[in-house]
Design a protein around this motif. Structure first.
Motif, PDB file in Angstrom:
ATOM      1  N   ARG A   1      16.633  61.155  43.622  1.00  0.00           N
ATOM      2  CA  ARG A   1      17.237  59.888  43.201  1.00  0.00           C
ATOM      3  C   ARG A   1      18.590  60.155  42.508  1.00  0.00           C
ATOM      4  O   ARG A   1      18.873  59.669  41.416  1.00  0.00           O
ATOM      5  CB  ARG A   1      16.293  59.088  42.294  1.00  0.00           C
ATOM      6  CG  ARG A   1      14.956  58.803  42.982  1.00  0.00           C
ATOM      7  CD  ARG A   1      14.050  57.890  42.190  1.00  0.00           C
ATOM      8  NE  ARG A   1      14.586  56.553  42.124  1.00  0.00           N
ATOM      9  CZ  ARG A   1      14.855  55.932  40.983  1.00  0.00           C
ATOM     10  NH1 ARG A   1      14.665  56.560  39.834  1.00  0.00           N
ATOM     11  NH2 ARG A   1      15.327  54.713  40.990  1.00  0.00           N
TER      12      ARG A   1
ATOM     13  N   ARG B   1      10.959  58.609  38.785  1.00  0.00           N
ATOM     14  CA  ARG B   1       9.963  57.878  39.599  1.00  0.00           C
ATOM     15  C   ARG B   1       8.707  57.645  38.760  1.00  0.00           C
ATOM     16  O   ARG B   1       8.160  58.577  38.157  1.00  0.00           O
ATOM     17  CB  ARG B   1       9.620  58.666  40.870  1.00  0.00           C
ATOM     18  CG  ARG B   1      10.813  58.848  41.785  1.00  0.00           C
ATOM     19  CD  ARG B   1      10.473  59.630  43.037  1.00  0.00           C
ATOM     20  NE  ARG B   1      10.059  60.994  42.750  1.00  0.00           N
ATOM     21  CZ  ARG B   1       9.795  61.909  43.686  1.00  0.00           C
ATOM     22  NH1 ARG B   1       9.897  61.579  44.976  1.00  0.00           N
ATOM     23  NH2 ARG B   1       9.430  63.122  43.354  1.00  0.00           N
TER      24      ARG B   1
ATOM     25  N   TYR C   1      20.166  58.476  34.934  1.00  0.00           N
ATOM     26  CA  TYR C   1      19.254  57.330  34.896  1.00  0.00           C
ATOM     27  C   TYR C   1      19.540  56.445  33.690  1.00  0.00           C
ATOM     28  O   TYR C   1      19.974  56.939  32.637  1.00  0.00           O
ATOM     29  CB  TYR C   1      17.790  57.822  34.845  1.00  0.00           C
ATOM     30  CG  TYR C   1      17.520  58.798  35.950  1.00  0.00           C
ATOM     31  CD1 TYR C   1      17.405  58.351  37.260  1.00  0.00           C
ATOM     32  CD2 TYR C   1      17.475  60.167  35.708  1.00  0.00           C
ATOM     33  CE1 TYR C   1      17.235  59.246  38.308  1.00  0.00           C
ATOM     34  CE2 TYR C   1      17.302  61.070  36.742  1.00  0.00           C
ATOM     35  CZ  TYR C   1      17.190  60.603  38.038  1.00  0.00           C
ATOM     36  OH  TYR C   1      17.044  61.494  39.070  1.00  0.00           O
TER      37      TYR C   1
ATOM     38  N   GLN D   1      18.242  51.516  42.449  1.00  0.00           N
ATOM     39  CA  GLN D   1      19.200  52.607  42.633  1.00  0.00           C
ATOM     40  C   GLN D   1      20.205  52.237  43.734  1.00  0.00           C
ATOM     41  O   GLN D   1      19.893  51.466  44.638  1.00  0.00           O
ATOM     42  CB  GLN D   1      18.509  53.928  43.015  1.00  0.00           C
ATOM     43  CG  GLN D   1      17.829  53.934  44.379  1.00  0.00           C
ATOM     44  CD  GLN D   1      16.497  53.257  44.375  1.00  0.00           C
ATOM     45  OE1 GLN D   1      15.661  53.545  43.555  1.00  0.00           O
ATOM     46  NE2 GLN D   1      16.275  52.326  45.308  1.00  0.00           N
TER      47      GLN D   1
ATOM     48  N   ALA E   1      21.259  57.219  46.184  1.00  0.00           N
ATOM     49  CA  ALA E   1      20.182  57.834  45.392  1.00  0.00           C
ATOM     50  C   ALA E   1      18.801  57.591  46.006  1.00  0.00           C
ATOM     51  O   ALA E   1      17.788  57.803  45.347  1.00  0.00           O
ATOM     52  CB  ALA E   1      20.219  57.307  43.962  1.00  0.00           C
ATOM     53  N   VAL E   2      18.766  57.168  47.254  1.00  0.00           N
ATOM     54  CA  VAL E   2      17.467  57.037  47.923  1.00  0.00           C
ATOM     55  C   VAL E   2      17.136  58.394  48.555  1.00  0.00           C
ATOM     56  O   VAL E   2      17.436  58.668  49.717  1.00  0.00           O
ATOM     57  CB  VAL E   2      17.493  55.910  48.983  1.00  0.00           C
ATOM     58  CG1 VAL E   2      16.126  55.805  49.662  1.00  0.00           C
ATOM     59  CG2 VAL E   2      17.864  54.586  48.341  1.00  0.00           C
TER      60      VAL E   2
ATOM     61  N   ASN F   1      10.481  52.348  39.162  1.00  0.00           N
ATOM     62  CA  ASN F   1      11.186  53.580  38.801  1.00  0.00           C
ATOM     63  C   ASN F   1      12.311  53.247  37.824  1.00  0.00           C
ATOM     64  O   ASN F   1      12.798  52.103  37.787  1.00  0.00           O
ATOM     65  CB  ASN F   1      11.798  54.223  40.049  1.00  0.00           C
ATOM     66  CG  ASN F   1      10.734  54.694  41.040  1.00  0.00           C
ATOM     67  OD1 ASN F   1       9.579  54.913  40.667  1.00  0.00           O
ATOM     68  ND2 ASN F   1      11.125  54.847  42.292  1.00  0.00           N
TER      69      ASN F   1
ATOM     70  N   SER G   1      11.490  55.441  46.671  1.00  0.00           N
ATOM     71  CA  SER G   1      12.521  54.538  46.118  1.00  0.00           C
ATOM     72  C   SER G   1      12.811  53.370  47.058  1.00  0.00           C
ATOM     73  O   SER G   1      13.941  53.146  47.502  1.00  0.00           O
ATOM     74  CB  SER G   1      13.817  55.315  45.845  1.00  0.00           C
ATOM     75  OG  SER G   1      13.583  56.342  44.924  1.00  0.00           O
TER      76      SER G   1
END
Ligand code: FES
Length: 203
Positions: A126, A176, A135, A117, A121-122, A186, A111
């Motif tokens: 995520r 992803r 998402y 993001q 969320a890294v 993503n 990510s």
């Protein structure tokens, strides 16, 4: 008392007092007119800056209660935020384990694109919590809505994911994107927070 006579303790004469009073009045009057003028000039911009109730509602945060969601499921019906479908998935432990270990074949497994993001969320899921994925359900190719593919039925991986029927892009359960498909990025993770164990607020 004669003109110019001293009539106060500061030593000012009547004439000086009169001049000072006029000057004070003019300064106050000019300031007041300036303030009214500035407010009048600013009004069109203030009106422009003030969003309508409809616009506020369209951009307002959205609460999602996922208390009835079970591991392996995606929340249905799908909730919209700012006109975009929001996917909420509840991952089971094998799926979480797979996300942490199987990053081969993905275009951006770590990510690295900050547009897709928030910082929280890294990570391999995520998401803020490993089991709950949130998402934006819009394919990053040309904007179709991908389908949720349940566990044990996605690319023979034994895990779930998302498949876009328009041109065949695929995303894993963390959103992803698989390398080599038309979608360049993503899936987007919206800004969100947990209000409780089973309620999230999007936006
Ligand atoms: S819009 Fe999803 S693959 Fe083209």
């Amino acid at each position: 008392m004669s003109e110019g006579a001293v009539n106060n303790t500061s030593g000012e004469t009547d004439q000086e007092n009169s001049t000072n009073s006029r000057r004070y009045f003019l300064i106050q009057a000019t300031s007041a007119v300036g303030a009214v003028g500035a407010a009048g000039a600013a009004w069109p911009f203030i009106k422009y800056w003030t969003p309508s109730a409809k616009a506020r509602a369209a951009g307002a945060p959205v609460k999602i209660d996922f208390s009835k969601l079970s591991p392996g499921e995606m929340l249905s019906p799908i909730v919209a935020w700012r006109g975009k479908p929001i996917f909420v998935v509840y991952r089971d432990q094998p799926s979480i384990d797979a996300l942490e270990t199987d990053s081969g074949g993905l275009a951006d497994p770590d990510s690295t694109n900050p547009e897709q993001q928030p910082d929280f969320a890294v990570n391999p899921w995520r998401s803020e919590r490993p089991e709950i994925g949130v998402y934006v359900g819009i394919c990053t190719h040309l904007g179709c809505s991908p389908k949720y593919v349940e566990t044990d039925n996605f690319e023979n991986t034994g895990q779930g994911g998302f498949f876009c029927p328009c041109h065949g892009s695929k995303f894993d359960l963390a959103g992803r994107v698989v390398a080599g498909v038309p979608a360049p990025y993503n899936l987007e993770v919206p800004p969100y927070r947990f209000e409780s164990d089973t309620v999230i607020v999007i936006g």
